[in-house]
Design a protein around this motif. Sequence first.
Motif, short mmCIF file in Angstrom:
data_model
loop_
_atom_site.label_atom_id
_atom_site.label_comp_id
_atom_site.label_asym_id
_atom_site.label_seq_id
_atom_site.Cartn_x
_atom_site.Cartn_y
_atom_site.Cartn_z
N GLY B 269 0.80 -1.22 0.00
CA GLY B 269 0.00 0.00 0.00
C GLY B 269 0.83 1.26 0.00
O GLY B 269 0.34 2.34 -0.34
N ASP B 270 2.11 1.15 0.39
CA ASP B 270 2.99 2.33 0.41
C ASP B 270 3.20 2.88 -1.00
O ASP B 270 3.35 2.12 -1.96
CB ASP B 270 4.37 1.97 0.99
N GLU B 271 3.25 4.21 -1.08
CA GLU B 271 3.66 4.86 -2.33
C GLU B 271 5.18 4.79 -2.40
O GLU B 271 5.85 5.11 -1.42
CB GLU B 271 3.27 6.35 -2.30
N ILE B 272 5.71 4.39 -3.54
CA ILE B 272 7.16 4.43 -3.69
C ILE B 272 7.50 5.25 -4.93
O ILE B 272 6.64 5.57 -5.75
CB ILE B 272 7.78 3.02 -3.82
N VAL B 273 8.78 5.59 -5.02
CA VAL B 273 9.26 6.24 -6.23
C VAL B 273 10.52 5.49 -6.64
O VAL B 273 11.34 5.11 -5.80
CB VAL B 273 9.51 7.75 -5.99
N SER B 274 10.62 5.18 -7.93
CA SER B 274 11.78 4.45 -8.42
C SER B 274 12.79 5.43 -9.00
O SER B 274 12.45 6.25 -9.85
CB SER B 274 11.34 3.44 -9.50
N GLY B 315 20.04 -2.06 -10.23
CA GLY B 315 20.79 -0.81 -10.12
C GLY B 315 19.89 0.37 -9.78
O GLY B 315 20.37 1.38 -9.29
N ASP B 316 18.58 0.22 -10.05
CA ASP B 316 17.65 1.28 -9.65
C ASP B 316 17.35 1.13 -8.16
O ASP B 316 17.66 0.11 -7.55
CB ASP B 316 16.34 1.20 -10.45
N CYS B 317 16.74 2.17 -7.60
CA CYS B 317 16.50 2.14 -6.15
C CYS B 317 15.11 2.71 -5.84
O CYS B 317 14.74 3.75 -6.35
CB CYS B 317 17.58 2.96 -5.45
N PHE B 318 14.35 1.98 -4.99
CA PHE B 318 13.06 2.51 -4.53
C PHE B 318 13.28 3.34 -3.27
O PHE B 318 14.04 2.96 -2.38
CB PHE B 318 12.08 1.38 -4.16
N GLY B 319 12.59 4.50 -3.22
CA GLY B 319 12.50 5.27 -1.99
C GLY B 319 11.04 5.66 -1.85
O GLY B 319 10.17 5.04 -2.47
N LYS B 320 10.75 6.67 -1.06
CA LYS B 320 9.38 7.16 -1.00
C LYS B 320 9.36 8.59 -1.50
O LYS B 320 10.39 9.27 -1.48
CB LYS B 320 8.86 7.03 0.43
#
Lengths: 301, 450
Positions: B269-274, B315-320
Amino acid sequence: MSSYNLTHLSQLEHEAIFVIREVAAQFERPALLFSGGKDSIVMARLAQKAFAPAKIPFPLVHVDTGHNFDEAIEYRDWFVKEIGARLVVRYVADSIKAGRCQEEKGPNPSRNGLQTVTLLDTIEEFQFDACLGGARRDEEKARAKERFFSHRDEFGQWDPKNQRPELWNLFNGRKQVGEHFRVFPLSNWTEMDVWQYIARENLRIPSIYFSHTRKVVNRGGVLLAESPFITLLEGEQYEERVVRFRTVGDATCTGAVLSTASNMADIIQEVASARVTERGARADDKRSESAMEDRKKAGYF
Amino acid sequence: MTTSTAPVQHSDEHYLSMDLLRFTTAGSVDDGKSTLIGRLLYDSKAIFDDALENLERVTQQRGEEHLNLSLLTDGLRAEREQGITIDVAYRYFATPKRKFIIADTPGHIQYTRNMVTGASTANLAIILIDARKGVIEQTCRHSFIASLLRIPHVVVAVNKMDLVDFSEQRFNEIVAQYSEFASRLDIPDIKFIPISALHGDNVVDKSAKMPWYQGGSLLYTLETVYIGSDLNHVDPRFPIQTVIRPHSDEHHDFRGFAGRVAGGVFKPGDEIVSLPSGFPAKIKSIHGPDGELAEAFAPMSVAITLDREIDSSRGDCFGKPNNHPIATKDIEAMVCWFSEKPLQPNGKYIIRHTTREAKCMVKAVRYKVNINTLHKLEDDLTINMNDIGRIQVRVAVPLMVDPYKRNRTTGSFILVDEFTNATVGAGMILWPDGSESAATVDSYVEMGGL
């Protein structure tokens, strides 16, 4: 205070899964070395978890010395079918037939060292660039300095004095053509961790790990099981004993221990109170102070 | 060997609730480091009889008088022949409370790189001080490395107390000396323990010879130090290792981003940004080793599925959206050099940072640190093996970074030689773009020595 803690066994599990995934991501043609022994069973289990719900994206490879315990081979075939993995088997006997190596002489000729030739040939045949193994640093002191990602030159050799430093969780798998890596996700596990994990995961293991009655001969303090590959010396005879095995290897050099441990709880208790290392019953390690280091340098597991 | 610990409990429930402490020990033979480790291993029954018998045999062969416990850790033939420890050796033992991993590193200056390696994964460092000598150059070096690598806990073990008559005054002098020096470093938690490794005082059990010492024994400290907050559970970071696609009928649409949580907490359910693309999405499910999870935190290995298809890969990274790493091609970092070939100014290297690998160029060497005096050297900018210095790096593609101080995973990198593929350097990011050049780290080295 946060509640974000993992038990040590879970930490080891997450670490091993990370390393296994790193292999799948960094290499083109990995393989998992699988002997049917407890460490390789744990490895296969972790590989399953690493890629679920997909299947393990590389084959299992068994280098068969021919000096097997039947129970281990039965287990291997059952297991591979059970998890739907691809199995590659290559035989030391074929390497001997082809003149690639020579059978040892003596009353218990071990094919343990000869496995290296077959293994390196198998790596070349399939162009494997990374072989996952279940070796642990607590097994033997030469292994205490082994890396997770262990670089091997074009001859499959290990150069202990020129190893790549491993910091944080950064594993450098870059290599030249013809070189390969051995990767050991269980590096930080101990024998006890492996048993506890098998118990926690309720994994089936070959029956020879449990106590049973078997004919053995005491040779230099090592209890060797009756087998067609062993020649009795003068004064030696087989005796029936209640034993089990702590490791599964070449039948000519894997010693049994006297034990009545017939279930996982018993085994764990026995391991906890053991005063001899699991390799203490391995005749191949008793050959010299540097036996393991020398075999590893040559390209052994 | 005088005392021993209680037998290790191995009932399932108990063993399955133990946690894990990774610690490092740095020092030379003279410090009694091997004796200390030998004692911890021996008293916790991690040395087996056959290993001990072997040790006795080899000690005899070598004509040495006392059981040489360093032979237990010096596993390589070259090390035994030369009587030195070349490499980091990992040792394992457990008590009823915890499992321990020791990264045992040689303390000589030429092995700084090994100390750095051992420190990179440690929760705690044991720094040994000889009670007769007090704080010496080596103490300074070890402490600087512990601080630079941000080991959260340091235990200063003042050893050989038996040789100073178990003197409280001497111990207090050393505590004062060390505290003054350490105030210029950045170590969050320092504990002092007076011990005699040889005789076992305050190693496993409290010593009757030092009634003035109110704290716990070394082993008690190792067992009880609180490590629950060592990892970052605040800033969400998820570097992608690989993408899992089963290609089966049953899991036809499954697309799991596999990786190890490097910080924060992720929930369905969390919103993430890649990053670096900036594509947003929502977490559909999180898959751990035993199935679906309600949350994932560091250092868990999981696979995350999203509510929509986005183009993300290794190599990509998820954050919020409101808390994510910085995507940058320019970094300022402290580097420790591992290679016999010095760092090449304007040299090109391969940089490996979390799961991303890219080309990079070392654009400038700002200064070098004299790790014995902590002086900043600005006239000698040649970074040789075992040197530590500050560099500016330009990367061919953006890396998703945090300052090392904030996150040991997203703040660290290694440099790899393009031609030999050897790992030649280890870096700790000060600040992504160099604009806010981390004053804290500069202050380490601007203290003018001891």
